[in-house]
Design a protein around this motif. Structure first.
Motif, PDB file in Angstrom:
ATOM      1  N   ARG A 107       0.971  -1.452   0.103  1.00  0.00           N
ATOM      2  CA  ARG A 107      -0.053   0.129   0.016  1.00  0.00           C
ATOM      3  C   ARG A 107       0.847   1.200   0.115  1.00  0.00           C
ATOM      4  O   ARG A 107       0.760   2.174  -0.745  1.00  0.00           O
ATOM      5  CB  ARG A 107      -0.813   0.005   1.245  1.00  0.00           C
ATOM      6  N   LYS A 110       2.040   2.202  -3.114  1.00  0.00           N
ATOM      7  CA  LYS A 110       1.115   2.650  -4.156  1.00  0.00           C
ATOM      8  C   LYS A 110       0.919   4.177  -3.919  1.00  0.00           C
ATOM      9  O   LYS A 110       0.190   4.833  -4.685  1.00  0.00           O
ATOM     10  CB  LYS A 110      -0.085   1.977  -3.966  1.00  0.00           C
ATOM     11  N   ARG A 163     -10.410   5.082  -2.345  1.00  0.00           N
ATOM     12  CA  ARG A 163      -9.287   4.410  -2.901  1.00  0.00           C
ATOM     13  C   ARG A 163      -8.269   4.772  -2.023  1.00  0.00           C
ATOM     14  O   ARG A 163      -7.082   3.812  -2.341  1.00  0.00           O
ATOM     15  CB  ARG A 163      -8.955   4.530  -4.695  1.00  0.00           C
TER      16      ARG A 163
ATOM     17  N   TYR B 333      -1.260  -6.466 -11.217  1.00  0.00           N
ATOM     18  CA  TYR B 333      -1.585  -4.936 -11.395  1.00  0.00           C
ATOM     19  C   TYR B 333      -2.883  -4.696 -12.192  1.00  0.00           C
ATOM     20  O   TYR B 333      -3.563  -3.844 -12.113  1.00  0.00           O
ATOM     21  CB  TYR B 333      -0.517  -4.361 -11.895  1.00  0.00           C
ATOM     22  N   GLU B 336      -5.920  -4.212 -10.207  1.00  0.00           N
ATOM     23  CA  GLU B 336      -6.138  -2.864  -9.617  1.00  0.00           C
ATOM     24  C   GLU B 336      -6.958  -2.236 -10.750  1.00  0.00           C
ATOM     25  O   GLU B 336      -7.670  -1.023 -10.537  1.00  0.00           O
ATOM     26  CB  GLU B 336      -4.984  -2.039  -9.386  1.00  0.00           C
TER      27      GLU B 336
END
Lengths: 425, 363, 267
Positions: A107, A110, A163, B333, B336
């Motif tokens: 996370r 990201k 998100r 990926y 996502e």
């Protein structure tokens, strides 16, 4: 004084009222159109302005040779493709030491753009002596963080539907407190091609695609259109055939643009085997589409050139061709150029014909010529508008702004050309 | 005169477009033309096909382009059918190497491919896509059965006496008294869309078949069956909202009473403003679509010309990237971006099958 | 081409030999006949005026002499027009060469949107009359002098021709026409848009030009015809009613129609 000279006479009053009323109708009409235009521009601007800035995060990165270039070859390709992800991650962990579990680390990673690792690769490849040093590097934040920083994510809303979860936001806040978050000019938007990641997507490949297409379009449509118009207007006899051609040109100008796309597909791609998805074919299709407009505009300009000019030249013994090219065409040129540029401005905004010849496509590479695959500005807008990622909303509006700037520049160029050519008289 | 020429060529195009079953001789000769004056061997992969697969294919293409020395492939969204038609038109520089599809290739398409010299096709399943029926988070989450969904959307509905009546359900409470008495308003994709096709097949037929007499028709009179199950109502309770799913999401925000039909990817990206309805007791979540319990889900594929492996640089590497765990695997990926991945075993099986370049056979 | 028409050319006696001979000329616009069977001789180095009421065909007839009607698709000319013994409608005649011998000045001054110099230089340039730049300058200056314009514009030859006044523009057009050294100059109501002073200047100019050129002028104004011309031809409804010495036409016209026109009863 006789009363018919006074505005108070009923007939005069009526006339004045009509005069005033008409003026007001006109003003209201202008006000309505301007307010619509302003509304549109404001909406686009408000939505798109954010795209010109993007959020960067400062990370202290130790460019460890063992990770980047374990064999010590310093080969450019190897440096570009080195594994930079752990370097970025450990840099982030220095700021947020609490994130240790695998899931948390994922996370955390990201928060930065998926393209950041590739970006670092480019930087190291350009300056290999960075290896072995530790430097503070500003890398692009992910689109989600970018939207949060720009205030487009509501941290009060239900965590499950965001998100970015509360943990992510807390990390971003920590980064902010350390002064590691800033917004800077989004250079990438102007220097790169399409991307699936909003923070890495750019308009350049689409803009160049449009440019090359219009170049081809101009090179084909302008001479063909002008020659056709000059021939039909100055040389051809008025008979059934020329009337038929005239009617058909007028019809063609009204044919929906997708039909020209179909024609391009059938003729240029399937018959002549020209390369698909290229500005060459795109420009040819757009040229077909603009030709009728150019011909019609040029003919009406030629028709407005007074007969006396032609008489003057012919009376001096100039031949038809001398008369046409020494006198008529130079006089008509500003108007014909304006017609051409307006026609091309219309072509600039077209997507439908390009759909049929494969220019509606995901293209990352920057086209270098008319035979490289490319897309175009309106197509890029269409593709972004259709993308699920939220970050594309502002990019879409920003791309519209770029398209509008293109249009304005083209129209200004038309005005400039007209002025210049007219002042030569 | 120009117009005549134009009409002729458009007509010619139309004919060639319609004649995909016939596979005319000219198609074949065009398809096998190996060199063209403008391209001398291609160094870039060309991909066409489904707009549902487009976001996934482009993501893989971009990663592939960045992480290898190959050029980034070109991905065109032509729709599944359009993509397969281009794909099967021939081998050569001007034909796509890969086509994406939100449904499996049809036998007729395999035949057309074979007629144009494309006999070896590698099929790649990349995962699943769910079609969701969502509404704005401003109102309550709906819980629907496929039957209720069918009753809300069909043109004609069973009248309870073994016949049909024009759909006269105006409020949700007309269908099920436990529902709120708000007006039925559903926004969905137009007939040209692959999402619509899949929705018709999975949701409409699913709901339709809960009526036994209609289900029986499927065997005896499939035309009538299709007419009953596939027709959407034409009044203002169903609104065709265009191909742009973002638009549907935005319209749902503006109208909390409306429902919208779109792909799971858009729900995934816009979870803060829209919520997916529970269908037959199953909410549209990642896990439920992945394990097949969510009823309105479909498989996504792409197809590769085996002959081009080794000719067009990068095809093997693209396949490797797409089938890798980090792309289409459980936490890859692509997940996502809204792709529902296959489970570990199925993924591993497809991966080995694809990398061995096993060719497709529909039998 | 052949000079066997000399007997016919002596229908009327003039001070000088005719340079233009028109015989049985008919002109049609589509089905409408604009000129009906006109025969006329134009004597050399004189000014011939074509007069008549509006729409009588005098301009159409004038434009037959340098075939300006050719550019009108629907226009058909038949009959015979000889220039220096050659049929100008003959199959081998080059209309470009013809127009370089027979210049024209139009009703409305129509200078090119170029400089004064380029206006005058255009004709010599396209016909290749100048051997060098200096020679071209010579031609331009001489032409402007002959047109009586040089003194007024000598210091601004590079200014646009359209910046001149109406009368000056018309003289520029005359200069332009004489720059290619024609034998005949056709003038189609050259003064109709000019004020009396500008008109007087042009009339003086015409008078001095007739030494070197043959001039055919179409005019609305009988006074102008009387002032400048030696020969006059009166047209009415497409027909040539009467022609002859200006003096005799105006003092003792042979035809009643001519009488009516010059005394102001028709027109």
């Amino acid at each position: 004084m006789p009363d018919y000279l006074l505005t108070t006479s009923p007939q005069m009053a009526k006339r004045h009222a009509r005069h005033l009323r008409f003026q007001w109708y006109g003003r209201v009409a202008i006000a309505v159109s301007i307010s619509f235009m302003l509304l549109m521009f404001t909406a686009i601007f408000v939505r798109g302005a954010g795209a010109f800035e993007k959020t960067m995060i400062a990370v202290d990165i130790e460019f460890a040779e063992a990770v980047i270039d374990p064999r010590g070859t310093r080969v450019e390709m190897d440096l570009k493709q080195g594994n930079y992800k752990p370097l970025i991650l450990s840099g982030l962990q220095e700021v947020v030491p609490s994130a240790t579990e695998r899931k948390e680390r994922n996370r955390l990673y990201k928060l930065v753009s998926g393209g950041a690792a590739f970006d670092l690769g480019e930087r190291v490849a350009a300056k290999p002596d960075m290896i072995g040093t530790t430097q503070r590097v500003w890398i692009a934040a992910s689109s989600e963080v970018d939207l949060y920083i720009k205030g487009k994510v509501d941290p009060e809303s239900d965590e499950a539907v965001r998100r970015l979860n509360d943990q992510d936001i807390a990390w971003v806040t920590t980064l902010q407190q350390e002064g590691r978050v800033k917004r800077k000019f989004n250079r990438v938007f102007f220097t790169s091609g399409d991307s699936r990641a909003p923070e890495m997507a750019g308009i350049l490949s689409a803009a160049l695609g449009s440019f090359f297409s219009l170049l081809v379009c101009f090179l084909i449509a302008f001479p063909l259109g002008i020659l056709t118009a000059v021939y039909l207007e100055e040389y051809a006899k008025k008979n059934l055939l020329t009337n038929l051609i005239e009617v058909n040109i007028n019809n063609l100008a009204a044919v929906p643009s997708i039909v020209f796309g179909l024609l391009g597909l059938a003729v240029f791609l399937n018959f002549f085997n020209l390369p698909r998805s290229t500005p060459l074919v795109g420009g040819m299709v757009l040229a077909l589409m603009t030709l009728p407009t150019i011909i019609i505009a040029s003919r009406s300009i030629l028709r407005s050139i007074p007969q006396s000019t032609r008489d003057a030249a012919m009376g001096l013994g100039a031949s038809k061709t001398q008369t046409t090219f020494h006198h008529v065409v130079p006089l008509a040129m500003p108007g014909m150029l304006t017609g051409t540029i307006l026609g091309m401005a219309r072509a600039l905004g077209e997507t439908a014909p390009l759909l049929m010849i494969g220019m509606v496509a995901f293209i990352v590479d920057i086209p270098k010529g008319i035979t490289d695959v490319a897309t175009s500005l309106p197509v890029q807008i269409f593709l972004w508008a259709d993308s699920p990622e939220k970050g594309f909303v502002e990019l879409t509006s920003a791309a519209i702004m770029v398209l509008l700037v293109f249009l304005i520049l083209m129209n200004l160029f038309a005005v400039y050309l007209r002025r210049r050519l007219e002042s030569r008289r | 005169m120009f117009k005549k020429i134009l009409l002729c060529s458009v007509a010619a195009f139309g004919l060639s477009a319609c004649g995909n079953g016939g596979g005319s001789a000219s198609d074949t000769s065009e398809g096998t033309a190996e060199t063209t004056p403008f391209t001398t061997g291609r160094d870039q992969i060309k991909i066409v096909g489904s707009s549902t697969v487009y976001p996934f294919a482009t993501t893989v293409a971009e990663n592939f382009g960045r992480s290898t020395s190959f050029k980034t492939p070109i991905v065109e969204a032509t729709g599944s059918g359009g993509g397969l038609k281009l794909f099967c038109s021939g081998l050569g520089d001007n034909f796509p190497d890969i086509t994406n599809a939100s449904r499996r290739i049809k036998a007729s398409e395999v035949k057309r491919c074979a007629e144009n010299g494309i006999t070896d096709i590698v099929e790649v399943k990349i995962g699943y896509d769910g079609i969701v029926v969502a509404n704005s988070t401003k109102s309550d989450r709906m819980e629907l059965t496929l039957r209720e969904l069918y009753l809300a959307l069909a043109k004609d509905v069973p009248d309870g006496n073994g016949g049909l009546k024009p759909n006269d359900y105006i409020y949700w409470s007309d269908i099920n008294p436990t529902f709120k008495s708000t007006k039925i308003e559903i926004m969905g994709p137009p007939p040209t869309s692959g999402t619509r096709d899949a929705f018709v097949e999975l949701a409409m037929e699913g709901g339709c078949q809960t009526f036994d007499w209609i289900k029986a028709l499927k065997e005896t009179d499939s035309d009538t069956y299709k007419a009953i199950c596939h027709a959407f109502r034409e009044d203002d309770s169903f609104i065709e909202a265009g191909e742009n799913d973002n638009l549907i999401v935005r319209k749902l925000n503006a109208n909390p009473n409306a429902l919208g039909i779109f792909g799971f990817g858009f729900l995934d990206q816009n979870g803060d403003s829209v919520q997916g309805s529970v269908i037959d007791g199953t909410p549209p979540t990642f896990e439920n679509i992945s394990d097949g319990t969510y009823p309105v889900s479909r498989s996504l594929y792409f197809y590769v010309k085996k002959d081009l492996v080794g000719t067009v640089p990068g095809i093997t590497e693209y396949l490797t990237e797409f089938t890798s765990v980090r792309a289409s695997g459980q936490d890859g990926y692509l997940s996502e971006k809204g792709l529902i991945p296959m489970n570990v075993d199925e993924h591993a099986q497809w991966q080995s099958q694809v990398l061995a370049l096993e060719t497709l056979s529909l039998n | 081409m052949e000079k066997n028409n000399t007997e016919e050319a002596t229908a009327e006696t003039h001070a000088s030999a005719p340079i233009l001979i028109a015989r049985d000329v008919d002109v049609f616009y589509g089905k409408k006949q604009a000129i009906k069977n006109v025969s006329l001789d134009i004597p050399e180095n004189q000014i011939t005026a074509l007069i008549g009421p509006s729409g009588c065909g005098k301009s159409t007839f004038l434009r037959c002499f340098n075939r300006m009607n050719d550019s009108i698709d629907s226009c058909q000319v038949s009959g015979n027009i000889q220039f220096a013994g050659q049929d100008i409608y003959g199959p081998k005649v080059d209309v470009v060469a013809l127009r370089s011998r027979i210049g024209m000045v139009f009703q409305k001054a129509n200078p090119f949107p170029k400089s004064i110099f380029d206006n005058v230089a255009y004709g010599p340039r396209i016909h290749g009359l100048s051997e060098s730049k200096d020679h071209l300058e010579d031609i331009v200056i001489t032409s402007l002098r002959r047109a009586g314009l040089y003194d007024e514009v000598s210091d601004r030859l590079d200014e646009p021709g359209t910046s001149l006044s109406g009368g000056q523009q018309q003289r520029l057009c005359i200069a332009r026409a004489i720059a290619i050294d024609p034998q005949i100059i056709l003038m189609d109501e050259p003064c109709s848009a000019l004020d009396p002073i500008a008109t007087a200047i042009i009339e003086d100019l015409m008078d001095s030009m007739k030494e070197k050129y043959t001039i055919v002028i179409v005019t609305h104004s009988m006074q102008q015809a009387a002032r400048v011309s030696q020969q006059t031809a009166f047209f009415h409804l497409g027909e040539l009613v009467e022609s002859g010495d200006t003096e005799s036409i105006f003092t003792k016209p042979a035809q009643k129609q001519t009488q009516n026109y010059i005394s102001g009863r028709i027109g």
